[in-house]
Enzyme design. Structure first.
Site, PDB file in Angstrom:
ATOM      1  N   LYS A  32     -36.503 -16.919  16.245  1.00 51.14           N
ATOM      2  CA  LYS A  32     -35.803 -15.645  16.526  1.00 51.14           C
ATOM      3  C   LYS A  32     -36.136 -15.183  17.951  1.00 51.14           C
ATOM      4  O   LYS A  32     -35.253 -14.821  18.733  1.00 51.14           O
ATOM      5  CB  LYS A  32     -36.235 -14.575  15.516  1.00 51.14           C
ATOM      6  CG  LYS A  32     -35.875 -13.155  15.929  1.00 51.14           C
ATOM      7  CD  LYS A  32     -36.487 -12.095  15.011  1.00 51.14           C
ATOM      8  CE  LYS A  32     -37.945 -11.807  15.263  1.00 51.14           C
ATOM      9  NZ  LYS A  32     -38.300 -10.657  16.050  1.00 51.14           N
ATOM     10  N   LYS A  73     -42.485  -9.447  26.488  1.00 50.93           N
ATOM     11  CA  LYS A  73     -42.730 -10.238  25.270  1.00 50.93           C
ATOM     12  C   LYS A  73     -42.004 -11.594  25.374  1.00 50.93           C
ATOM     13  O   LYS A  73     -42.519 -12.626  24.931  1.00 50.93           O
ATOM     14  CB  LYS A  73     -42.246  -9.449  24.044  1.00 50.93           C
ATOM     15  CG  LYS A  73     -42.301 -10.195  22.726  1.00 50.93           C
ATOM     16  CD  LYS A  73     -43.697 -10.329  22.158  1.00 50.93           C
ATOM     17  CE  LYS A  73     -43.675 -11.117  20.848  1.00 50.93           C
ATOM     18  NZ  LYS A  73     -44.991 -11.294  20.253  1.00 50.93           N
ATOM     19  N   THR A  94     -40.033  -6.949  17.719  1.00 49.15           N
ATOM     20  CA  THR A  94     -39.572  -7.830  18.805  1.00 49.15           C
ATOM     21  C   THR A  94     -38.060  -7.950  18.704  1.00 49.15           C
ATOM     22  O   THR A  94     -37.530  -8.423  17.694  1.00 49.15           O
ATOM     23  CB  THR A  94     -40.189  -9.236  18.674  1.00 49.15           C
ATOM     24  OG1 THR A  94     -41.608  -9.107  18.661  1.00 49.15           O
ATOM     25  CG2 THR A  94     -39.770 -10.115  19.837  1.00 49.15           C
TER      26      THR A  94
HETATM   27  N1  LIG Z   1     -46.344 -11.725  12.218  1.00 51.20           N
HETATM   28  C1  LIG Z   1     -46.766 -11.888  13.468  1.00 51.20           C
HETATM   29  O1  LIG Z   1     -47.725 -12.658  13.719  1.00 51.20           O
HETATM   30  C2  LIG Z   1     -46.098 -11.161  14.609  1.00 51.20           C
HETATM   31  C3  LIG Z   1     -46.700 -11.172  15.864  1.00 51.20           C
HETATM   32  C4  LIG Z   1     -46.108 -10.502  16.921  1.00 51.20           C
HETATM   33  C5  LIG Z   1     -44.902  -9.825  16.724  1.00 51.20           C
HETATM   34  N2  LIG Z   1     -44.314  -9.823  15.490  1.00 51.20           N
HETATM   35  C6  LIG Z   1     -43.030  -9.099  15.325  1.00 51.20           C
HETATM   36  O2  LIG Z   1     -43.284  -7.920  14.553  1.00 51.20           O
HETATM   37  C7  LIG Z   1     -42.132  -7.631  13.754  1.00 51.20           C
HETATM   38  C8  LIG Z   1     -42.552  -7.558  12.277  1.00 51.20           C
HETATM   39  O3  LIG Z   1     -43.115  -8.814  11.915  1.00 51.20           O
HETATM   40  P1  LIG Z   1     -43.890  -9.006  10.523  1.00 51.20           P
HETATM   41  O4  LIG Z   1     -44.599 -10.301  10.641  1.00 51.20           O
HETATM   42  O5  LIG Z   1     -44.635  -7.768  10.161  1.00 51.20           O
HETATM   43  O6  LIG Z   1     -42.631  -9.202   9.552  1.00 51.20           O
HETATM   44  P2  LIG Z   1     -42.544  -9.028   7.967  1.00 51.20           P
HETATM   45  O7  LIG Z   1     -43.867  -9.152   7.335  1.00 51.20           O
HETATM   46  O8  LIG Z   1     -41.433  -9.898   7.518  1.00 51.20           O
HETATM   47  O9  LIG Z   1     -42.085  -7.493   7.832  1.00 51.20           O
HETATM   48  C9  LIG Z   1     -40.814  -7.075   8.252  1.00 51.20           C
HETATM   49  C10 LIG Z   1     -40.630  -5.596   7.945  1.00 51.20           C
HETATM   50  O10 LIG Z   1     -39.267  -5.236   8.212  1.00 51.20           O
HETATM   51  C11 LIG Z   1     -38.669  -4.759   6.998  1.00 51.20           C
HETATM   52  N3  LIG Z   1     -37.277  -5.194   6.903  1.00 51.20           N
HETATM   53  C12 LIG Z   1     -36.798  -6.443   7.095  1.00 51.20           C
HETATM   54  N4  LIG Z   1     -35.470  -6.468   6.889  1.00 51.20           N
HETATM   55  C13 LIG Z   1     -35.113  -5.199   6.552  1.00 51.20           C
HETATM   56  C14 LIG Z   1     -33.882  -4.562   6.242  1.00 51.20           C
HETATM   57  N5  LIG Z   1     -32.725  -5.251   6.227  1.00 51.20           N
HETATM   58  N6  LIG Z   1     -33.902  -3.247   5.952  1.00 51.20           N
HETATM   59  C15 LIG Z   1     -35.060  -2.550   5.970  1.00 51.20           C
HETATM   60  N7  LIG Z   1     -36.271  -3.081   6.268  1.00 51.20           N
HETATM   61  C16 LIG Z   1     -36.279  -4.382   6.560  1.00 51.20           C
HETATM   62  C17 LIG Z   1     -39.487  -5.380   5.883  1.00 51.20           C
HETATM   63  O11 LIG Z   1     -39.307  -4.643   4.704  1.00 51.20           O
HETATM   64  P3  LIG Z   1     -39.589  -5.363   3.263  1.00 51.20           P
HETATM   65  O12 LIG Z   1     -41.062  -5.268   3.049  1.00 51.20           O
HETATM   66  O13 LIG Z   1     -38.805  -4.533   2.319  1.00 51.20           O
HETATM   67  O14 LIG Z   1     -39.085  -6.776   3.381  1.00 51.20           O
HETATM   68  C18 LIG Z   1     -40.894  -5.256   6.471  1.00 51.20           C
HETATM   69  O15 LIG Z   1     -41.363  -3.937   6.392  1.00 51.20           O
HETATM   70  C19 LIG Z   1     -41.105  -8.747  14.028  1.00 51.20           C
HETATM   71  O16 LIG Z   1     -40.183  -8.291  14.982  1.00 51.20           O
HETATM   72  C20 LIG Z   1     -41.961  -9.888  14.574  1.00 51.20           C
HETATM   73  O17 LIG Z   1     -41.238 -10.725  15.455  1.00 51.20           O
HETATM   74  C21 LIG Z   1     -44.887 -10.468  14.418  1.00 51.20           C
END
Ligand SMILES: NC(=O)c1ccc[n+]([C@@H]2O[C@H](COP(=O)([O-])OP(=O)(O)OC[C@H]3O[C@@H](n4cnc5c(N)ncnc54)[C@H](OP(=O)(O)O)[C@@H]3O)[C@@H](O)[C@H]2O)c1
Length: 298
Positions: free
Chosen positions: A249, A181, A106
């Site tokens: 965010k 979104k 997102t």
């Molecule tokens: N969680 C939900 O319910 C949900 C629902 C809809 C949409 N989303 C969207 O989906 C996306 C991912 O969400 P998530 O919940 O899966 O987040 P998350 O668990 O925090 O995972 C984030 C991912 O991005 C990587 N990352 C973060 N900062 C980084 C950096 N500086 N360099 C390289 N890799 C980096 C992390 O790597 P590391 O493992 O090394 O930290 C991890 O693989 C976001 O944009 C979020 O808004 C999430």
């Protein structure tokens, strides 16, 4: 007999970002028969993914995408994309010409357009494809995916996205997935606050929440939040999905876009301030239904 055009089925894919969402999404692609190479900044997650799924891991993003016909990614947000995808040493430049990039992160619509035009220069077709449905949707392969990009790119990606989605639709050109979104998040913000107020009122009035929800969820007040969150909200439990800091965010992205398109977002702005209160209460990682906790502060 008419000759059918040969459809080239994409088999080799890379998945970048094995967070809460990406980890299960990549698993669904593997179970759908793709040959998947994963990359994650924190290597231990990629190792765990390989233990639990059929596929390989790479130690750099460039290595992961080198042999891929399609690259999927689900990363934290815009700044990561700018650094890891768009930079001179980034993912786009490491991808082969003629391949496909599907971004499930997102982020802003303007970033999606930037990625699409940078992709064009590299011969890579790009789709912005943010998701809705949360952790449970990703784990159950039941996400909703809203897509922006060119129809030809969408046709190549659609069946692959269906590996983890119950609903996927091309909305319009690059950026349209991210804009959709935003619409989703604006709609959710008001609904969650409205239901938090209603449930808090019911409890303070001495009503039994289960009985109240049972009856009003059959009428016009029904919502996904009501059906799926009334019990945990009543119990003050907030570990069930999308975190407050992620919602803030997303709302920031909505406000930025609304400044450009002139849309008024008074309720979303107010709810964002309520989420700031929740974060101050120690709830940055609580799920979005925690707005009710704010109504019970001392
Ligand atoms: N969680 C939900 O319910 C949900 C629902 C809809 C949409 N989303 C969207 O989906 C996306 C991912 O969400 P998530 O919940 O899966 O987040 P998350 O668990 O925090 O995972 C984030 C991912 O991005 C990587 N990352 C973060 N900062 C980084 C950096 N500086 N360099 C390289 N890799 C980096 C992390 O790597 P590391 O493992 O090394 O930290 C991890 O693989 C976001 O944009 C979020 O808004 C999430």
């Amino acid at each position: 007999m008419a000759i059918r055009p040969t459809i080239h089925v994409i088999k080799n894919v890379a998945f970048l970002g094995l967070g809460v969402m990406g980890f299960p999404m990549a698993g669904w692609l593997s179970r759908a028969g793709c040959s998947v190479t994963v990359f994650n900044r924190t290597t231990v997650k990629a190792e765990r993914w390989c233990d639990e799924n059929e596929g390989a891991m790479a130690l750099t993003a460039a290595e992961a995408v080198a042999g891929a016909e399609a690259v999927f990614m689900c990363l934290g947000g815009g700044p990561v994309i700018r650094e890891d995808v768009l930079s001179d040493s980034g993912v786009l430049r490491a991808m082969r010409s003629g391949t496909l990039l599907v971004d499930h992160t997102t982020a802003s619509a303007s970033l999606a357009r930037e990625i699409a035009s940078a992709g064009e220069e590299c011969g890579v077709q790009c789709l912005d494809a943010p998701v809705s449905g949360g952790q449970a949707g990703a784990e159950n392969g039941q996400l909703t995916v809203m897509v922006g990009g060119e129809p030809e790119a969408y046709e190549r990606a659609e069946s692959l996205i269906h590996a983890f989605a119950k609903m996927v639709r091309l909305i319009g050109p690059a950026g349209s997935g991210q804009l959709t979104k935003m619409v989703n998040q604006i709609a959710i913000a008001g609904v969650v606050q409205g239901f938090a107020e209603a449930l808090n009122f019911a409890i303070r009035a001495g009503l039994e929440p289960e009985a109240v929800v049972d009856v009003i969820s059959k009428g016009a007040a029904q919502s996904w939040q009501m059906d799926n969150r009334w019990e945990t909200m009543s119990a003050g439990k907030f570990e069930f999905g999308f975190a407050v800091e992620w919602m803030r965010k997303d709302l920031r992205i909505c406000f930025e876009e609304s400044r450009a398109n002139g849309a008024e977002l008074p309720i979303a702005a107010l709810v964002d301030q309520f989420y700031a209160d929740v974060a101050d209460m120690g709830g940055k990682r609580w799920d979005t239904s925690s707005l009710i906790a704010r109504l019970n502060r001392d």
